[in-house]
Every structure is written in C-alpha cells, then in structure tokens.
Design an enzyme around this catalytic site. Structure first.
Site, PDB file in Angstrom:
ATOM      1  N   SER A 162      37.372  37.306  43.883  1.00  0.00           N
ATOM      2  CA  SER A 162      36.186  38.066  44.291  1.00  0.00           C
ATOM      3  C   SER A 162      35.270  37.135  45.072  1.00  0.00           C
ATOM      4  CB  SER A 162      35.494  38.680  43.076  1.00  0.00           C
ATOM      5  OG  SER A 162      34.410  39.496  43.470  1.00  0.00           O
ATOM      6  N   THR A 163      34.061  36.865  44.567  1.00  0.00           N
ATOM      7  CA  THR A 163      33.096  36.043  45.295  1.00  0.00           C
ATOM      8  C   THR A 163      33.682  34.662  45.601  1.00  0.00           C
ATOM      9  OG1 THR A 163      31.359  37.158  44.043  1.00  0.00           O
ATOM     10  CG2 THR A 163      30.733  35.197  45.282  1.00  0.00           C
ATOM     11  N   HIS A 188      38.217  41.658  46.035  1.00  0.00           N
ATOM     12  CA  HIS A 188      37.141  42.647  46.129  1.00  0.00           C
ATOM     13  C   HIS A 188      36.562  42.601  47.539  1.00  0.00           C
ATOM     14  CE1 HIS A 188      36.502  42.014  41.510  1.00  0.00           C
ATOM     15  NE2 HIS A 188      37.559  42.766  41.775  1.00  0.00           N
ATOM     16  N   MET A 281      33.025  36.519  40.544  1.00  0.00           N
ATOM     17  CA  MET A 281      32.031  36.859  39.533  1.00  0.00           C
ATOM     18  C   MET A 281      32.566  37.963  38.632  1.00  0.00           C
ATOM     19  SD  MET A 281      28.991  36.023  38.536  1.00  0.00           S
ATOM     20  CE  MET A 281      27.797  36.649  37.359  1.00  0.00           C
ATOM     21  N   ASP A 284      36.836  40.928  35.927  1.00  0.00           N
ATOM     22  CA  ASP A 284      37.975  41.710  36.407  1.00  0.00           C
ATOM     23  C   ASP A 284      39.205  40.810  36.540  1.00  0.00           C
ATOM     24  OD1 ASP A 284      39.406  43.930  37.402  1.00  0.00           O
ATOM     25  OD2 ASP A 284      38.994  43.326  39.468  1.00  0.00           O
TER      26      ASP A 284
END
Length: 343
Positions: A162-163, A188, A281, A284
């Site tokens: 993600s991030t 994401h 972050m 997930d």
C-alpha cells in the site's frame, strides 16, 4: 498537532484544503503557498511536518520542487494530482522521488468533490506525518531480458503493498530475471492509475508486466497487477493458475485487497506459493499471509527500517504470517534463491 503547509497555485484549492484540514483537531495548517518559491521560504520559516503539493504549478512544477526538496530537506509530502493519464504519470514519478502518498483531484465540481474526499485527505496527511521518506537512491538497473530457462509453471508469487508500495514493488521487480514464476500483485491504487502503474513496471523490468484480466492464465515470466477498484484472485484450472478479477465488496475497506489475493493463493497454490508483504498502512493482507504460511508457503515481510510505513508488514509479523523479515533490497535475491529449484 500535525503542522501542514498547503502548496497549490489555485486559490480555491488552497482555501478548500486549508478549511478541510483545519477542521481536524489534530491538524494545524500553518501556511499556504501559491508556488514552490513561496513554499521554500515558508518551509524555512514555519517548519511544517507535512506538505500537500500540487503537481502542476507555474514558475516551477511540483516534480522539480519535490526532487529538490528530497535532496536538500527530505520530509513527508502528499501529492495532489489530476485523474488524467498525464496526472497519473506525474504522480507515479512523485512517488519514485519520495512522496509518501497522493490524493486525486476531482474532475468536476471541485468544492463538493474535495469535501467528499475529506476523510481520505485527512487520513493520508496523518499517515504521512507518521511515515518517513526512505532514501532509496537510484532504482537498480533492470536485469537484462533473455530466454526463459525454467520449465515449470507450478509455482506462484503473491505480493501485497500500500503506502510506499509502488516504488517498493518497482525495485523488487527490477532485480528479478525474466524467467521467474508467475507473479500476482495487489497494490492499493485507484482505477485511473493502475494500468499506467503496470506499464511503468513493465518498462523497468525484464518481466512482462500488465494489468490483470479476468480468466487469463498466470504464465512464466509474467506479472499481473490487480486493476484499481477490483479484486484479484487466482484459481486453479487443470495444470494452470488463472486470474479472477471481480467487483465484489471491499475487504478491509480496500478493493483490491491483499487479503483477498493472498487467501486465494493459499487455497489454490498452498506450499507452491511465496508471499511477500511490502510497505503499507493498516493490516490488509496480514491474515492472508498467515493463511499462506499455514498452508506451507514461504512468506516474507519487508523490515521496518526500509519501509515507508511499517503497518501491513508489521501486522503480518505480529500475527505470525511472516516467516522471514528482510530489507527491501534483499527481497528479490531471496525470491530468486527460493525459486531456483524450478529452473
């Protein structure tokens, strides 16, 4: 209090972002600048914790300013970009340069659109304040393309992020040879950006990278990126794995979800799979990686020091899903070693 500097050439956007962020009790907007030259002086005077930065501005574009900022005074930056293909390219370049995350500007009715994005913008600013720009240096030169030496397609590699993940994934793929087992990725990312993300990964890798399509086989030397806003799973059809792309409900508030992808890999590939959790972050993918490990897969989490945000990999470690914890630039070599027996 998180001290934020808003940098945008639009007076309307400066006002909207200032008002929106200022409503949160944990955030203080300490300044607003119409261009990078003003921003530079305000950074010196105000010492903000986070900057929101427009991509397209007069006198100096956002990417040039970001490049200079990350060289001279690295700090958390959240990009504010348009949903055009040009905007996607610029945003992905900004993430390569060290921006923590981005927010996509609405195309129409900016005032209402920004208000609808309020929760996302506030959350990303707060994440950025806790994150740290990682000085990754120049991306490794991609391994040369060449003949496929492997003979089996029985193995599969699943990567979630993600991030900070767009650059982390790019660095891993750049170091892999062209005959790796099929790789499936859940990052994401919004739908307007995922195809361009896959194209950029393809250009910087010896592997064939593309956005996944429903029903296509997972082939040797190929990488399949989950389309933005759609889940990616794998299924087993005879001797082959295939991609299954769906629009069912978000999981852990995400679609694509890393948990969805890795749970399917655990079910259909078991011990023939390798799972990799990179920077991001939240949580997930932590349960999905644990499911993979429980089914005999080798599982890897990126370490804290090389992660922009040690949320997803940290949670995977906490829940017992990570068999190994490695720095980012050691992941590719480990994947090559783990799959060497299939040559």
């Amino acid at each position: 209090m998180i001290r934020v500097l808003v940098v945008d050439d639009s007076a309307l956007m400066r006002r909207l972002l200032t008002e929106l962020l200022g409503r949160d009790p944990e955030i203080e907007v300490v300044g607003a600048a119409q261009d990078p030259y003003v921003a530079r002086e305000q950074i010196k005077a105000l010492s903000p914790d986070v900057i929101t930065l427009d991509v397209e501005m007069p006198r100096m574009d956002g990417l040039t300013f970001l490049r200079n900022l990350m060289r001279l005074r690295p700090m958390p930056v959240v990009m504010v970009s348009s949903l055009t293909e040009r905007g996607a390219d610029a945003t992905l370049t900004a993430l390569e340069l060290g921006a923590i995350d981005f927010v996509a500007k609405p195309k129409l009715d900016v005032a209402r659109g920004i208000d609808d994005l309020a929760a996302e913008i506030v959350a990303k600013v707060k994440i950025a304040a806790r994150a740290r720009p990682v000085a990754l240096g120049n991306r490794p030169q991609p391994v040369a393309r060449g003949p496929l030496l492997r003979t089996t397609t029985d193995r599969v590699i699943a990567i979630g992020a993600s991030t900070g993940g767009t650059e982390a994934i790019a660095r891993v793929l750049a170091q892999l040879p062209p005959d790796m087992p099929g790789i499936v990725i859940a990052q994401h990312i919004p739908p307007e950006f995922s195809r361009r993300f896959a194209e950029r990964l393809h250009a910087g890798s010896a592997l064939t990278v593309r956005e996944a399509s429903d029903g296509e086989p997972v082939l040797l030397g190929h990488v399949y990126v989950a389309p933005g806003a759609r889940h990616l799973r794998i299924e087993r059809r005879g001797a082959r794995y295939t991609c299954a792309v769906g629009d069912d409900e978000p999981v852990n508030r995400h679609r694509p979800s890393v948990d969805v992808l890795m749970s399917s890999v655990a079910e259909h590939a078991g011990a023939n799979a390798i799972g990799v959790m990179l920077t991001g972050m939240g949580a997930d993918g932590a349960d999905g990686l644990r499911a993979m490990r429980d089914r005999g897969a080798t599982t890897i989490a990126q370490d804290r020091e090389s992660s922009v945000v040690w949320g997803m990999p940290g949670e995977a470690v906490k829940r017992g899903g990570a068999g190994e914890v490695l720095p980012l630039d050691a992941v590719a070599a480990r994947l090559v070693a783990l799959t060497a027996s299939s040559r």
